[in-house]
Write a protein that holds these residues in place. Structure first.
Motif, PDB file in Angstrom:
ATOM      1  N   GLN A  77       0.806  -1.216   0.000  1.00  0.00           N
ATOM      2  CA  GLN A  77       0.000   0.000   0.000  1.00  0.00           C
ATOM      3  C   GLN A  77       0.841   1.267   0.000  1.00  0.00           C
ATOM      4  N   SER A  78       2.150   1.133   0.144  1.00  0.00           N
ATOM      5  CA  SER A  78       2.986   2.312   0.312  1.00  0.00           C
ATOM      6  C   SER A  78       2.983   3.205  -0.926  1.00  0.00           C
ATOM      7  N   VAL A  79       2.919   2.598  -2.110  1.00  0.00           N
ATOM      8  CA  VAL A  79       2.897   3.399  -3.336  1.00  0.00           C
ATOM      9  C   VAL A  79       1.630   4.232  -3.403  1.00  0.00           C
ATOM     10  N   ARG A  80       0.511   3.611  -3.089  1.00  0.00           N
ATOM     11  CA  ARG A  80      -0.754   4.343  -3.124  1.00  0.00           C
ATOM     12  C   ARG A  80      -0.770   5.447  -2.073  1.00  0.00           C
ATOM     13  N   PHE A  81      -0.245   5.157  -0.893  1.00  0.00           N
ATOM     14  CA  PHE A  81      -0.260   6.159   0.167  1.00  0.00           C
ATOM     15  C   PHE A  81       0.673   7.329  -0.156  1.00  0.00           C
ATOM     16  N   VAL A  82       1.824   7.062  -0.749  1.00  0.00           N
ATOM     17  CA  VAL A  82       2.720   8.176  -1.085  1.00  0.00           C
ATOM     18  C   VAL A  82       2.100   9.037  -2.179  1.00  0.00           C
ATOM     19  N   SER A  83       1.357   8.428  -3.094  1.00  0.00           N
ATOM     20  CA  SER A  83       0.690   9.226  -4.127  1.00  0.00           C
ATOM     21  C   SER A  83      -0.402  10.102  -3.521  1.00  0.00           C
ATOM     22  N   LEU A  84      -1.127   9.577  -2.526  1.00  0.00           N
ATOM     23  CA  LEU A  84      -2.134  10.390  -1.848  1.00  0.00           C
ATOM     24  C   LEU A  84      -1.482  11.522  -1.052  1.00  0.00           C
ATOM     25  N   GLY A  85      -0.337  11.241  -0.459  1.00  0.00           N
ATOM     26  CA  GLY A  85       0.384  12.303   0.251  1.00  0.00           C
ATOM     27  C   GLY A  85       0.840  13.404  -0.691  1.00  0.00           C
ATOM     28  N   ASP A 139     -14.235   1.695   1.068  1.00  0.00           N
ATOM     29  CA  ASP A 139     -14.128   0.533   0.197  1.00  0.00           C
ATOM     30  C   ASP A 139     -13.952   1.031  -1.236  1.00  0.00           C
ATOM     31  N   PRO A 140     -12.836   0.689  -1.905  1.00  0.00           N
ATOM     32  CA  PRO A 140     -12.569   1.237  -3.237  1.00  0.00           C
ATOM     33  C   PRO A 140     -13.577   0.828  -4.304  1.00  0.00           C
ATOM     34  N   GLU A 141     -14.429  -0.138  -4.003  1.00  0.00           N
ATOM     35  CA  GLU A 141     -15.416  -0.570  -4.990  1.00  0.00           C
ATOM     36  C   GLU A 141     -16.728   0.202  -4.886  1.00  0.00           C
ATOM     37  N   THR A 142     -16.890   1.047  -3.871  1.00  0.00           N
ATOM     38  CA  THR A 142     -18.138   1.777  -3.715  1.00  0.00           C
ATOM     39  C   THR A 142     -18.216   2.938  -4.705  1.00  0.00           C
ATOM     40  N   THR A 143     -19.440   3.391  -4.947  1.00  0.00           N
ATOM     41  CA  THR A 143     -19.653   4.501  -5.878  1.00  0.00           C
ATOM     42  C   THR A 143     -19.009   5.783  -5.367  1.00  0.00           C
ATOM     43  N   VAL A 144     -19.089   6.014  -4.049  1.00  0.00           N
ATOM     44  CA  VAL A 144     -18.501   7.222  -3.469  1.00  0.00           C
ATOM     45  C   VAL A 144     -16.994   7.249  -3.697  1.00  0.00           C
ATOM     46  N   ALA A 145     -16.335   6.112  -3.522  1.00  0.00           N
ATOM     47  CA  ALA A 145     -14.889   6.043  -3.734  1.00  0.00           C
ATOM     48  C   ALA A 145     -14.529   6.364  -5.179  1.00  0.00           C
ATOM     49  N   HIS A 146     -15.353   5.895  -6.116  1.00  0.00           N
ATOM     50  CA  HIS A 146     -15.098   6.155  -7.535  1.00  0.00           C
ATOM     51  C   HIS A 146     -15.230   7.643  -7.859  1.00  0.00           C
ATOM     52  N   ALA A 147     -16.044   8.360  -7.091  1.00  0.00           N
ATOM     53  CA  ALA A 147     -16.266   9.782  -7.363  1.00  0.00           C
ATOM     54  C   ALA A 147     -15.159  10.669  -6.808  1.00  0.00           C
ATOM     55  N   LEU A 148     -14.291  10.134  -5.946  1.00  0.00           N
ATOM     56  CA  LEU A 148     -13.215  10.918  -5.369  1.00  0.00           C
ATOM     57  C   LEU A 148     -12.102  11.128  -6.400  1.00  0.00           C
ATOM     58  N   PRO A 149     -11.384  12.244  -6.319  1.00  0.00           N
ATOM     59  CA  PRO A 149     -10.452  12.601  -7.404  1.00  0.00           C
ATOM     60  C   PRO A 149      -9.233  11.701  -7.553  1.00  0.00           C
ATOM     61  N   PHE A 150      -8.818  11.024  -6.485  1.00  0.00           N
ATOM     62  CA  PHE A 150      -7.600  10.209  -6.571  1.00  0.00           C
ATOM     63  C   PHE A 150      -7.878   8.711  -6.590  1.00  0.00           C
ATOM     64  N   TRP A 151      -9.087   8.317  -6.967  1.00  0.00           N
ATOM     65  CA  TRP A 151      -9.424   6.894  -7.008  1.00  0.00           C
ATOM     66  C   TRP A 151      -8.529   6.131  -7.982  1.00  0.00           C
ATOM     67  N   PHE A 152      -8.080   6.780  -9.049  1.00  0.00           N
ATOM     68  CA  PHE A 152      -7.246   6.110 -10.051  1.00  0.00           C
ATOM     69  C   PHE A 152      -5.974   5.527  -9.453  1.00  0.00           C
ATOM     70  N   SER A 153      -5.500   6.104  -8.342  1.00  0.00           N
ATOM     71  CA  SER A 153      -4.257   5.614  -7.741  1.00  0.00           C
ATOM     72  C   SER A 153      -4.416   4.186  -7.239  1.00  0.00           C
ATOM     73  N   ARG A 154      -5.627   3.826  -6.831  1.00  0.00           N
ATOM     74  CA  ARG A 154      -5.871   2.464  -6.359  1.00  0.00           C
ATOM     75  C   ARG A 154      -5.813   1.481  -7.517  1.00  0.00           C
ATOM     76  N   GLU A 155      -6.448   1.815  -8.636  1.00  0.00           N
ATOM     77  CA  GLU A 155      -6.483   0.914  -9.787  1.00  0.00           C
ATOM     78  C   GLU A 155      -5.090   0.695 -10.361  1.00  0.00           C
ATOM     79  N   ILE A 156      -4.395   1.781 -10.639  1.00  0.00           N
ATOM     80  CA  ILE A 156      -3.058   1.653 -11.233  1.00  0.00           C
ATOM     81  C   ILE A 156      -2.078   1.087 -10.217  1.00  0.00           C
ATOM     82  N   GLY A 157      -2.265   1.438  -8.932  1.00  0.00           N
ATOM     83  CA  GLY A 157      -1.399   0.898  -7.891  1.00  0.00           C
ATOM     84  C   GLY A 157      -1.536  -0.602  -7.740  1.00  0.00           C
ATOM     85  N   THR A 158      -2.759  -1.100  -7.891  1.00  0.00           N
ATOM     86  CA  THR A 158      -2.969  -2.552  -7.841  1.00  0.00           C
ATOM     87  C   THR A 158      -2.208  -3.242  -8.962  1.00  0.00           C
ATOM     88  N   TYR A 159      -2.254  -2.665 -10.136  1.00  0.00           N
ATOM     89  CA  TYR A 159      -1.512  -3.227 -11.273  1.00  0.00           C
ATOM     90  C   TYR A 159      -0.009  -3.161 -11.032  1.00  0.00           C
TER      91      TYR A 159
END
Length: 228
Positions: free
Chosen positions: A42-50, A160-180
């Motif tokens: 999770q460190s990559v995703r967290f540093v991107s959020l920071g 939960d990154p799969e919820t609609t609210v999470a998808h509407a947040l501006p940095f949700w993409f970091s979770r998808e690309i970070g998972t990859y």
């Protein structure tokens, strides 16, 4: 070129908050090491959020500082789009400078897909700058804007990154690309979904900045005071 002139002025204004910016620049490092242990994936995703929170805060400061000078620049012949594009150019420059050491840290510290990590960081910089400027237009007080930024980042971490609210947040993409980048998933569409989300978010935020800047500068309160 006038956009570059505005960018230079914005960079000088941002540099006046040197102490605050240094502390903000170190914040992503705390985010990174908070997950570097057992949950290192999770460190990559967290540093991107920071980084997103840091650059959005700098954009919030820059947007508020521009309120006093932009009407004068408009009277000097600057177009509205030159003002906000110049400010965005300055913030993107700051963001690119910020992500270089963090990318090198990840490159030396983790065994991940580095191309995907670079994409996360670049998209974070692209989205964070107009996000902070949009907030500065909607919430002119810095404390209110920073609280909203903190709330957005906290929700991005906890929802939960799969919820609609999470998808509407501006940095949700970091979770998808970070998972990859880290987890080597079977889903081949993570990069595509993340990139599309970031692109749409960027377009919406820049449109908000353009619209709010146009409305604010067309009001011309300085002309009203002069008429009185």
């Amino acid at each position: 070129m006038r956009i570059l002139t505005v960018a230079e002025m914005a960079l000088r204004e941002i540099s006046r908050r040197r102490g605050v910016l240094i502390l903000l620049a170190l914040l992503p490092l705390a985010f990174y090491y908070s997950r570097r242990g057992e949950a290192y994936w999770q460190s990559v995703r967290f540093v991107s959020l920071g980084i997103g929170w840091t650059l959005s805060t700098a954009a919030l400061f820059a947007g508020n500082a521009a309120r006093t000078i932009e009407p004068r620049l408009r009277l000097s012949g600057y177009a509205t789009h030159e003002l906000y594009l110049g400010r965005l150019a300055a913030l993107w420059t700051v963001g690119l400078t910020l992500i270089v050491p963090y990318f090198l840290l990840i490159r030396l510290d983790l065994d991940v897909r580095y191309g995907a990590v670079a994409l996360i960081l670049l998209l974070t910089v692209a989205v964070a700058a107009p996000f902070g400027l949009a907030l500065s237009a909607l919430l002119p007080r810095e404390l209110e804007g920073m609280l909203v930024l903190l709330t957005v980042v906290a929700m991005q971490m906890m929802l939960d990154p799969e919820t609609t609210v999470a998808h509407a947040l501006p940095f949700w993409f970091s979770r998808e690309i970070g998972t990859y980048a880290i987890e080597n998933p079977a889903d081949p569409h993570l990069m595509t979904r993340g990139t599309i989300h970031a692109t749409i978010t960027l377009a919406v935020l820049i449109s908000m900045v353009a619209i709010t800047s146009t409305i604010r500068l067309r009001r011309r309160p300085h002309m009203s005071l002069a008429a009185q």
